[in-house]
Design an enzyme around this catalytic site. Structure first.
Site, PDB file in Angstrom:
ATOM      1  CB  THR A   1     -14.357  -9.647  -0.009  1.00  0.00           C
ATOM      2  OG1 THR A   1     -13.890  -8.305   0.142  1.00  0.00           O
ATOM      3  CG2 THR A   1     -14.876 -10.162   1.316  1.00  0.00           C
TER       4      THR A   1
ATOM      5  CE  LYS B   1     -11.715  -8.843  -3.969  1.00  0.00           C
ATOM      6  NZ  LYS B   1     -11.857  -7.530  -4.620  1.00  0.00           N
TER       7      LYS B   1
ATOM      8  CG  ASP C   1     -13.760  -6.130  -8.309  1.00  0.00           C
ATOM      9  OD1 ASP C   1     -14.969  -6.192  -8.021  1.00  0.00           O
ATOM     10  OD2 ASP C   1     -12.850  -6.427  -7.517  1.00  0.00           O
TER      11      ASP C   1
ATOM     12  N   GLY D   1      -3.605  -0.902  -6.465  1.00  0.00           N
ATOM     13  CA  GLY D   1      -4.059  -2.027  -5.651  1.00  0.00           C
ATOM     14  C   GLY D   1      -4.970  -2.945  -6.450  1.00  0.00           C
ATOM     15  N   GLY D   2      -5.775  -3.731  -5.735  1.00  0.00           N
ATOM     16  CA  GLY D   2      -6.621  -4.724  -6.396  1.00  0.00           C
ATOM     17  C   GLY D   2      -7.611  -4.106  -7.373  1.00  0.00           C
ATOM     18  CB  ALA D   3     -10.043  -1.321  -7.073  1.00  0.00           C
TER      19      ALA D   3
ATOM     20  N   GLY E   1     -18.653   4.890  -8.205  1.00  0.00           N
ATOM     21  CA  GLY E   1     -18.282   3.513  -7.861  1.00  0.00           C
ATOM     22  C   GLY E   1     -19.458   2.633  -7.494  1.00  0.00           C
TER      23      GLY E   1
HETATM   24  P1  NDP Z   1      -5.843  -1.958  -2.016  1.00  0.00           P
HETATM   25  O1  NDP Z   1      -5.505  -1.857  -0.581  1.00  0.00           O
HETATM   26  O2  NDP Z   1      -5.451  -3.155  -2.791  1.00  0.00           O
HETATM   27  O3  NDP Z   1      -5.234  -0.672  -2.785  1.00  0.00           O
HETATM   28  C1  NDP Z   1      -5.398   0.632  -2.276  1.00  0.00           C
HETATM   29  C2  NDP Z   1      -4.751   1.625  -3.235  1.00  0.00           C
HETATM   30  O4  NDP Z   1      -4.991   2.941  -2.735  1.00  0.00           O
HETATM   31  C3  NDP Z   1      -3.238   1.491  -3.349  1.00  0.00           C
HETATM   32  O5  NDP Z   1      -2.816   1.852  -4.634  1.00  0.00           O
HETATM   33  C4  NDP Z   1      -2.759   2.519  -2.309  1.00  0.00           C
HETATM   34  O6  NDP Z   1      -1.439   2.969  -2.566  1.00  0.00           O
HETATM   35  C5  NDP Z   1      -3.746   3.612  -2.554  1.00  0.00           C
HETATM   36  N1  NDP Z   1      -3.875   4.546  -1.443  1.00  0.00           N
HETATM   37  C6  NDP Z   1      -4.559   4.358  -0.279  1.00  0.00           C
HETATM   38  N2  NDP Z   1      -4.489   5.458   0.494  1.00  0.00           N
HETATM   39  C7  NDP Z   1      -3.754   6.359  -0.203  1.00  0.00           C
HETATM   40  C8  NDP Z   1      -3.319   7.710   0.051  1.00  0.00           C
HETATM   41  N3  NDP Z   1      -3.643   8.338   1.169  1.00  0.00           N
HETATM   42  N4  NDP Z   1      -2.585   8.345  -0.904  1.00  0.00           N
HETATM   43  C9  NDP Z   1      -2.262   7.726  -2.062  1.00  0.00           C
HETATM   44  N5  NDP Z   1      -2.624   6.452  -2.354  1.00  0.00           N
HETATM   45  C10 NDP Z   1      -3.368   5.788  -1.444  1.00  0.00           C
HETATM   46  O7  NDP Z   1      -7.428  -1.752  -2.074  1.00  0.00           O
HETATM   47  P2  NDP Z   1      -8.411  -2.136  -3.279  1.00  0.00           P
HETATM   48  O8  NDP Z   1      -7.773  -1.785  -4.557  1.00  0.00           O
HETATM   49  O9  NDP Z   1      -8.937  -3.502  -3.080  1.00  0.00           O
HETATM   50  O10 NDP Z   1      -9.629  -1.148  -2.981  1.00  0.00           O
HETATM   51  C11 NDP Z   1      -9.497   0.251  -3.209  1.00  0.00           C
HETATM   52  C12 NDP Z   1     -10.866   0.881  -3.121  1.00  0.00           C
HETATM   53  O11 NDP Z   1     -11.661   0.397  -4.185  1.00  0.00           O
HETATM   54  C13 NDP Z   1     -11.639   0.556  -1.836  1.00  0.00           C
HETATM   55  O12 NDP Z   1     -12.089   1.749  -1.260  1.00  0.00           O
HETATM   56  C14 NDP Z   1     -12.808  -0.282  -2.295  1.00  0.00           C
HETATM   57  O13 NDP Z   1     -13.981   0.062  -1.574  1.00  0.00           O
HETATM   58  C15 NDP Z   1     -12.956   0.120  -3.730  1.00  0.00           C
HETATM   59  N6  NDP Z   1     -13.494  -0.946  -4.570  1.00  0.00           N
HETATM   60  C16 NDP Z   1     -14.655  -0.695  -5.232  1.00  0.00           C
HETATM   61  C17 NDP Z   1     -15.202  -1.636  -6.049  1.00  0.00           C
HETATM   62  C18 NDP Z   1     -16.482  -1.324  -6.736  1.00  0.00           C
HETATM   63  O14 NDP Z   1     -17.071  -2.244  -7.336  1.00  0.00           O
HETATM   64  N7  NDP Z   1     -16.932  -0.081  -6.737  1.00  0.00           N
HETATM   65  C19 NDP Z   1     -14.592  -2.969  -6.234  1.00  0.00           C
HETATM   66  C20 NDP Z   1     -13.335  -3.119  -5.511  1.00  0.00           C
HETATM   67  C21 NDP Z   1     -12.846  -2.146  -4.699  1.00  0.00           C
HETATM   68  P3  NDP Z   1      -0.166   2.123  -2.032  1.00  0.00           P
HETATM   69  O15 NDP Z   1       0.055   1.012  -3.009  1.00  0.00           O
HETATM   70  O16 NDP Z   1       0.913   3.133  -2.063  1.00  0.00           O
HETATM   71  O17 NDP Z   1      -0.508   1.661  -0.646  1.00  0.00           O
END
Ligand code: NDP
Length: 286
Positions: free
Chosen positions: A68, A72, A108, A135-137, A251
């Site tokens: 995590t 990753k 994921d 992002g990653g997810a 989720g």
């Molecule tokens: P990252 O930090 O890699 O990506 C976050 C994403 O959210 C980016 O696209 C970011 O945009 C966007 N974002 C965050 N805040 C805002 C906002 N206020 N307005 C618009 N866009 C926003 O995180 P991850 O992808 O790793 O994780 C994201 C979520 O997914 C987490 O909450 C995690 O708990 C969940 N998750 C759930 C899993 C599951 O199995 N259920 C597995 C993996 C993750 P920007 O690029 O512009 O910053």
């Protein structure tokens, strides 16, 4: 004296910070349910120590590890083999140690796909997807949907570079057509959308009232609306979608399903999904 084997098989997670990662709860519940002498260890590994930690994993004969934040991407350079989808995603969340080799996988997006399929009525082949986040997810979900035959994916993201990068990957490496949409205003969901996914961190505990900035009047009853947020599973976003009559997928199911897939990769056994779901639901409720 009967033949005894006191040796435990070890798996776990490397992260930093890692203390709040709940995966141990569902994995240990699964090992207990199947009577396996396996342990899932939650291990804090600082970024500078990842190489040593991987050597430690090999030295201990561990069967694998989850990765995590922030490992990753970095972990990929220590592996012998990386699954094709994980390479496209650009991240590994599960390492499988087998015959002295380390193989990287990403579970994921596969967990997400399994949740969609469990829902039953969702056809992925040819579907039109509207994805919030890059992002990653989001990357793992987009790549798995594309590889499973989704026809079109719109990636809406606040930061242009991340969104455009994901769109490029999808267009260059899969049959799916993808478009980027800069998310700098309230977004309307196009009428021909089949699946809407919140893959941002908006709505994660403790910020549970926050919702993505979209026009909720554009959510139709025949839309399947998914959230990646596992805690709380019933997010404000999903509640708003339900109020519009849409089918929703949470989720928590995705999180359990990625664990189910990881369990099978490590042990070779079918995971007791309901046991894992119950353990994690209780944990979040408590
Ligand atoms: P990252 O930090 O890699 O990506 C976050 C994403 O959210 C980016 O696209 C970011 O945009 C966007 N974002 C965050 N805040 C805002 C906002 N206020 N307005 C618009 N866009 C926003 O995180 P991850 O992808 O790793 O994780 C994201 C979520 O997914 C987490 O909450 C995690 O708990 C969940 N998750 C759930 C899993 C599951 O199995 N259920 C597995 C993996 C993750 P920007 O690029 O512009 O910053």
């Amino acid at each position: 004296m009967p033949n005894r084997n006191y040796k435990a098989e070890l798996v776990g997670v490397f992260g930093y910070p890692v203390a709040e990662n709940p995966t141990v709860v569902m994995m240990e519940a699964a090992f207990r349910a199947l009577g396996l002498n396996w342990r899932y260890l939650t291990i804090e590994v600082k970024p500078d120590n990842l190489a040593d930690a991987i050597r430690g994993l090999v030295a201990f004969g561990m069967r694998g590890i989850n990765l995590t934040i922030p490992h990753k991407i970095e972990v990929m350079k220590y592996l012998d083999e990386i699954a094709g989808d994980a390479r496209l995603i650009g991240a590994v969340n599960t390492v499988v140690a087998e015959n002295g080799r380390l193989r990287g996988e990403n579970t994921d997006g596969k967990g997400f796909l399994r949740s969609l399929k469990e829902q039953g009525s969702t056809r992925i082949a040819g579907s039109r997807v509207f994805l919030l986040g890059a992002g990653g997810a989001a990357r793992s979900i987009a790549v798995e949907l594309a590889l499973a035959g989704a026809g079109h994916i719109v990636v809406a993201n606040r930061t242009r570079t991340r969104g455009e990068d994901l769109v490029r990957t999808l267009n260059e490496a899969t049959q799916c057509h993808a478009d980027f949409l800069l998310w700098d205003r309230q977004l309307a969901i196009p009428e021909d959308t089949d699946i809407l996914v919140n893959a941002t961190s908006i709505g994660l505990f403790p910020d549970i009232e926050a919702v993505p900035d979209i026009d909720y009047r554009t959510i139709r009853p025949d839309l399947v609306v998914c959230d990646v947020i596992p805690n709380p599973p019933h997010t404000a976003f999903l509640k708003k979608a339900e109020a519009r009559g849409a089918k929703t997928i949470d989720g928590l199911g995705m999180l359990v399903n990625q664990g189910v897939i990881g369990f099978k990769l490590w042990t070779g056994l079918e995971a007791p999904r309901e046991v894992m779901m119950e353990a994690l639901s209780k944990e979040f409720a408590g």
